[in-house]
Design a protein around this motif. Structure first.
Motif, PDB file in Angstrom:
ATOM      1  N   TYR A 296       8.875  92.273  47.650  1.00  0.00           N
ATOM      2  CA  TYR A 296       9.942  91.434  48.217  1.00  0.00           C
ATOM      3  C   TYR A 296       9.336  90.151  48.784  1.00  0.00           C
ATOM      4  CZ  TYR A 296      13.663  95.106  48.544  1.00  0.00           C
ATOM      5  OH  TYR A 296      14.633  96.034  48.311  1.00  0.00           O
ATOM      6  N   LEU A 297       8.247  90.325  49.521  1.00  0.00           N
ATOM      7  CA  LEU A 297       7.601  89.191  50.179  1.00  0.00           C
ATOM      8  C   LEU A 297       7.100  88.174  49.158  1.00  0.00           C
ATOM      9  CD1 LEU A 297       6.258  87.773  52.655  1.00  0.00           C
ATOM     10  CD2 LEU A 297       4.308  89.291  52.322  1.00  0.00           C
ATOM     11  N   THR A 298       6.346  88.649  48.174  1.00  0.00           N
ATOM     12  CA  THR A 298       5.769  87.699  47.213  1.00  0.00           C
ATOM     13  C   THR A 298       6.863  87.100  46.326  1.00  0.00           C
ATOM     14  OG1 THR A 298       5.159  89.594  45.818  1.00  0.00           O
ATOM     15  CG2 THR A 298       3.444  88.665  47.200  1.00  0.00           C
ATOM     16  N   ALA A 299       7.841  87.910  45.937  1.00  0.00           N
ATOM     17  CA  ALA A 299       8.933  87.386  45.104  1.00  0.00           C
ATOM     18  C   ALA A 299       9.676  86.280  45.850  1.00  0.00           C
ATOM     19  CB  ALA A 299       9.895  88.507  44.713  1.00  0.00           C
ATOM     20  N   ALA A 300       9.975  86.507  47.123  1.00  0.00           N
ATOM     21  CA  ALA A 300      10.699  85.499  47.905  1.00  0.00           C
ATOM     22  C   ALA A 300       9.856  84.239  48.068  1.00  0.00           C
ATOM     23  CB  ALA A 300      11.063  86.074  49.277  1.00  0.00           C
ATOM     24  N   PHE A 301       8.571  84.437  48.311  1.00  0.00           N
ATOM     25  CA  PHE A 301       7.682  83.288  48.528  1.00  0.00           C
ATOM     26  C   PHE A 301       7.602  82.396  47.286  1.00  0.00           C
ATOM     27  CE2 PHE A 301       3.326  81.477  48.416  1.00  0.00           C
ATOM     28  CZ  PHE A 301       3.420  80.654  49.521  1.00  0.00           C
TER      29      PHE A 301
ATOM     30  N   MET B 185       1.441  71.440  48.623  1.00  0.00           N
ATOM     31  CA  MET B 185       0.541  72.023  47.644  1.00  0.00           C
ATOM     32  C   MET B 185      -0.580  72.797  48.334  1.00  0.00           C
ATOM     33  SD  MET B 185       0.607  71.463  44.271  1.00  0.00           S
ATOM     34  CE  MET B 185      -0.322  70.775  42.941  1.00  0.00           C
ATOM     35  N   ALA B 186      -1.195  72.154  49.326  1.00  0.00           N
ATOM     36  CA  ALA B 186      -2.369  72.762  49.965  1.00  0.00           C
ATOM     37  C   ALA B 186      -2.004  74.066  50.663  1.00  0.00           C
ATOM     38  CB  ALA B 186      -2.988  71.779  50.954  1.00  0.00           C
ATOM     39  N   ARG B 187      -0.898  74.044  51.389  1.00  0.00           N
ATOM     40  CA  ARG B 187      -0.512  75.267  52.108  1.00  0.00           C
ATOM     41  C   ARG B 187      -0.063  76.356  51.146  1.00  0.00           C
ATOM     42  NH1 ARG B 187       3.021  75.009  57.358  1.00  0.00           N
ATOM     43  NH2 ARG B 187       2.373  77.180  57.267  1.00  0.00           N
ATOM     44  N   PHE B 188       0.633  75.958  50.091  1.00  0.00           N
ATOM     45  CA  PHE B 188       1.044  76.944  49.103  1.00  0.00           C
ATOM     46  C   PHE B 188      -0.181  77.632  48.493  1.00  0.00           C
ATOM     47  CE2 PHE B 188       1.569  78.112  44.667  1.00  0.00           C
ATOM     48  CZ  PHE B 188       2.602  79.031  44.765  1.00  0.00           C
ATOM     49  N   LEU B 189      -1.168  76.842  48.095  1.00  0.00           N
ATOM     50  CA  LEU B 189      -2.361  77.405  47.449  1.00  0.00           C
ATOM     51  C   LEU B 189      -3.078  78.375  48.380  1.00  0.00           C
ATOM     52  CD1 LEU B 189      -3.846  74.291  45.590  1.00  0.00           C
ATOM     53  CD2 LEU B 189      -2.892  76.355  44.555  1.00  0.00           C
ATOM     54  N   ARG B 190      -3.272  77.954  49.602  1.00  0.00           N
ATOM     55  CA  ARG B 190      -3.955  78.830  50.569  1.00  0.00           C
ATOM     56  C   ARG B 190      -3.221  80.153  50.719  1.00  0.00           C
ATOM     57  NH1 ARG B 190      -4.811  74.582  54.010  1.00  0.00           N
ATOM     58  NH2 ARG B 190      -3.037  75.145  55.330  1.00  0.00           N
ATOM     59  N   THR B 191      -1.903  80.047  50.860  1.00  0.00           N
ATOM     60  CA  THR B 191      -1.103  81.251  51.092  1.00  0.00           C
ATOM     61  C   THR B 191      -1.080  82.146  49.852  1.00  0.00           C
ATOM     62  OG1 THR B 191       0.289  79.945  52.573  1.00  0.00           O
ATOM     63  CG2 THR B 191       1.152  82.077  51.860  1.00  0.00           C
ATOM     64  N   ALA B 192      -0.924  81.535  48.691  1.00  0.00           N
ATOM     65  CA  ALA B 192      -0.831  82.325  47.459  1.00  0.00           C
ATOM     66  C   ALA B 192      -2.132  83.090  47.209  1.00  0.00           C
ATOM     67  CB  ALA B 192      -0.504  81.410  46.279  1.00  0.00           C
ATOM     68  N   VAL B 193      -3.265  82.440  47.436  1.00  0.00           N
ATOM     69  CA  VAL B 193      -4.548  83.127  47.270  1.00  0.00           C
ATOM     70  C   VAL B 193      -4.606  84.347  48.181  1.00  0.00           C
ATOM     71  CG1 VAL B 193      -7.036  82.943  47.707  1.00  0.00           C
ATOM     72  CG2 VAL B 193      -5.864  81.115  46.472  1.00  0.00           C
ATOM     73  N   LYS B 194      -4.173  84.132  49.427  1.00  0.00           N
ATOM     74  CA  LYS B 194      -4.222  85.222  50.400  1.00  0.00           C
ATOM     75  C   LYS B 194      -3.293  86.364  49.993  1.00  0.00           C
ATOM     76  CE  LYS B 194      -4.332  83.666  54.702  1.00  0.00           C
ATOM     77  NZ  LYS B 194      -3.820  83.244  56.029  1.00  0.00           N
ATOM     78  N   LEU B 195      -2.073  86.016  49.585  1.00  0.00           N
ATOM     79  CA  LEU B 195      -1.088  87.048  49.240  1.00  0.00           C
ATOM     80  C   LEU B 195      -1.500  87.838  47.998  1.00  0.00           C
ATOM     81  CD1 LEU B 195       2.382  85.303  49.815  1.00  0.00           C
ATOM     82  CD2 LEU B 195       1.270  87.034  51.259  1.00  0.00           C
ATOM     83  N   GLU B 196      -2.069  87.163  47.010  1.00  0.00           N
ATOM     84  CA  GLU B 196      -2.425  87.870  45.776  1.00  0.00           C
ATOM     85  C   GLU B 196      -3.643  88.775  45.991  1.00  0.00           C
ATOM     86  OE1 GLU B 196      -0.596  88.207  43.196  1.00  0.00           O
ATOM     87  OE2 GLU B 196       0.882  86.767  43.899  1.00  0.00           O
ATOM     88  N   ASP B 197      -4.641  88.274  46.692  1.00  0.00           N
ATOM     89  CA  ASP B 197      -5.780  89.151  47.001  1.00  0.00           C
ATOM     90  C   ASP B 197      -5.310  90.352  47.820  1.00  0.00           C
ATOM     91  OD1 ASP B 197      -7.788  87.798  45.652  1.00  0.00           O
ATOM     92  OD2 ASP B 197      -8.429  86.628  47.383  1.00  0.00           O
ATOM     93  N   LEU B 198      -4.409  90.083  48.752  1.00  0.00           N
ATOM     94  CA  LEU B 198      -3.899  91.171  49.600  1.00  0.00           C
ATOM     95  C   LEU B 198      -3.157  92.216  48.759  1.00  0.00           C
ATOM     96  CD1 LEU B 198      -3.488  92.252  52.484  1.00  0.00           C
ATOM     97  CD2 LEU B 198      -1.390  90.891  52.603  1.00  0.00           C
ATOM     98  N   SER B 199      -2.365  91.760  47.802  1.00  0.00           N
ATOM     99  CA  SER B 199      -1.644  92.697  46.933  1.00  0.00           C
ATOM    100  C   SER B 199      -2.617  93.580  46.161  1.00  0.00           C
ATOM    101  CB  SER B 199      -0.757  91.937  45.949  1.00  0.00           C
ATOM    102  OG  SER B 199       0.272  91.255  46.633  1.00  0.00           O
ATOM    103  N   VAL B 200      -3.685  92.957  45.645  1.00  0.00           N
ATOM    104  CA  VAL B 200      -4.697  93.726  44.899  1.00  0.00           C
ATOM    105  C   VAL B 200      -5.285  94.806  45.792  1.00  0.00           C
ATOM    106  CG1 VAL B 200      -6.955  93.603  43.775  1.00  0.00           C
ATOM    107  CG2 VAL B 200      -5.274  91.800  43.387  1.00  0.00           C
ATOM    108  N   PHE B 201      -5.675  94.425  46.989  1.00  0.00           N
ATOM    109  CA  PHE B 201      -6.317  95.389  47.894  1.00  0.00           C
ATOM    110  C   PHE B 201      -5.330  96.483  48.319  1.00  0.00           C
ATOM    111  CE2 PHE B 201      -8.847  91.447  49.499  1.00  0.00           C
ATOM    112  CZ  PHE B 201      -9.573  91.440  48.326  1.00  0.00           C
TER     113      PHE B 201
END
Lengths: 209, 217
Positions: free
Chosen positions: A53-58, A113-129
């Motif tokens: 839900y979180l990543t889809a909304a983001f 752009m910068a904030r999106f990139l930072r957040t997306a990296v964090k969210l995707e790594d977090l999903s993997v873990f």
């Protein structure tokens, strides 16, 4: 090679159907059989659902806003579609036991752009873990097969956004596994979870199944 | 820390008896291949020692040994491929960087399985990569195939592993998926082409490896 092992077609067919996203019927059955309705696979799937839900909304918000361009915009568009597909699959599997979507407030994280990139990296790594932490706890093989298929896609997203952000796509030979508590802590730390007026306990009703 | 767990799980006491058992199975398997008049194909190498293993059998420590050997062979294949490509001098830029980093990862994965399986690991196969480690375009195509294949292989075998062994394999599968997405970005292919990564059966993996011609014995 005639005697070499092979997957019985029925099993293969089930897995294929599951992972094609054609509805997670077998998982729904597994959930129905889940004796401990408040725990086990149901709880794990609801935990995963909340992350989706979180990543889809983001990504949906980011893709609809005008701040992104080029490959970053393409990433947001494609990955938003994937995360929404994960939400649909998990909701279908959980049926009436699916937890409701929380309310999110991404602040300005989708505005630049910068904030999106930072957040997306964090969210995707977090999903993997997070998926990696839960996979060995899953009881049903059907649930596990689906979770692994999603897990790998989250890792592809993570590598993709890292490449866009100029970070190493695969920074280590092994990915970490995080338990649920650690993941929840990290999600809470993002500040993306909007206060939920329906709770009286003071706790956000997330991750509870 | 996790390594000790793996050894405990996968190196059961009766290693001598088990090794003999594996040896017999392998001989029977080889005998059948010879009788059938077929060459020892890549599939033969990959499944040697487990001719009767049903992929759908319930997870067991014994089955873990077979599946992790299967995974180890894929890691050996990748490690050899990327290592050879890195030293051969035909790559440059991001593709060379990819080969360098991923080669190191795959070598680490092979070592992890060696450690986990102890004396029950099978030997390294021989490989022949031809021009695929020298020519950039052939390298990129083969790298994408091998990485996507590894993801599908791990996803396909995950539910066949005991949950203890899955903990080992799960640490690797997401890294293979990262590699797959990375090489795809380098060659301009969609890094994540589907919302769900499809699992591949052992048979599908064997066929795909066979078709590369990389495994020669």
């Amino acid at each position: 090679l005639a005697d070499a092992p092979s997957t019985p077609s029925a099993v293969a067919g089930t897995r294929r159907a599951l992972l094609a996203g054609a509805g997670l019927g077998a998982i729904a059955l597994a959930i129905a059989d889940d004796a401990a309705a408040q725990g086990g696979d149901t709880e794990i799937l609801n935990f995963a659902l909340t992350l989706e839900y979180l990543t889809a909304a983001f990504y949906t918000e980011a893709a609809q806003g005008g701040a992104l361009s080029g490959e970053t915009a393409e990433f947001a568009r494609v990955v938003a579609g994937h995360e929404r597909a994960h939400v649909d699959a998990l909701r279908n599997a959980l049926g009436g036991k699916a937890t409701a979507a929380p309310r999110f407030d991404f602040g300005g994280a989708t505005d630049s752009m910068a904030r999106f990139l930072r957040t997306a990296v964090k969210l995707e790594d977090l999903s993997v873990f997070a998926y990696k932490g839960q996979a060995p706890l899953v009881r049903s093989d059907a649930v596990l097969a689906a979770a692994l298929g999603i897990h790998a896609v989250e890792a592809r997203h993570a590598a993709w956004i890292r490449e866009i952000a100029g970070l190493p796509p695969a920074p280590r030979a092994y990915d970490r596994a995080l338990d649920r508590t650690a993941v929840v802590d990290m999600v809470v730390a993002t500040g993306f979870l909007a206060p939920t007026p329906t709770t009286t306990s003071g706790q956000p009703p997330l991750f509870t199944g | 820390m996790a390594r000790e767990v793996r050894v405990e799980v996968l190196d059961p006491g009766a290693t001598t008896a088990a090794a003999q058992d594996d040896g017999e199975s392998r001989q029977r398997f080889l005998g059948r291949v010879i009788v059938a008049g077929g060459a020892l194909t890549a599939g033969g190498v990959l499944v040697a020692g487990l001719p009767r293993l049903a992929e759908s059998a319930p997870p067991s420590r014994e089955q873990d040994v077979h599946i992790l050997n299967f995974a180890a062979t894929l890691e050996y294949l990748q490690a050899a491929f990327f290592t050879e490509a890195e030293v051969r001098g035909g790559l440059s830029g991001p593709t060379l960087e990819f080969a360098r980093v991923v080669g190191a990862h795959e070598r680490a994965h092979g070592g992890l399985f060696e450690h986990a399986l102890g004396r029950r690991i099978r030997g390294k196969p021989r490989f022949d990569f031809g021009d695929s480690t020298a020519d950039v375009e052939r390298f990129q195509a083969a790298a994408m195939l091998l990485e996507d294949l590894a993801v599908g292989a791990y996803d396909g075998q995950g539910p066949n592993l005991t949950r203890e062994a899955l903990t080992v394999a799960a640490r690797i599968v997401s890294v293979e998926a990262r590699h797959a997405a990375w090489i795809r970005t380098i060659i301009g292919r969609p890094p994540a082409p589907r919302p769900f990564d499809p699992p591949q059966s052992r048979q599908e993996v064997l066929q795909a490896v066979d078709q590369t011609g990389f495994l020669v014995g």
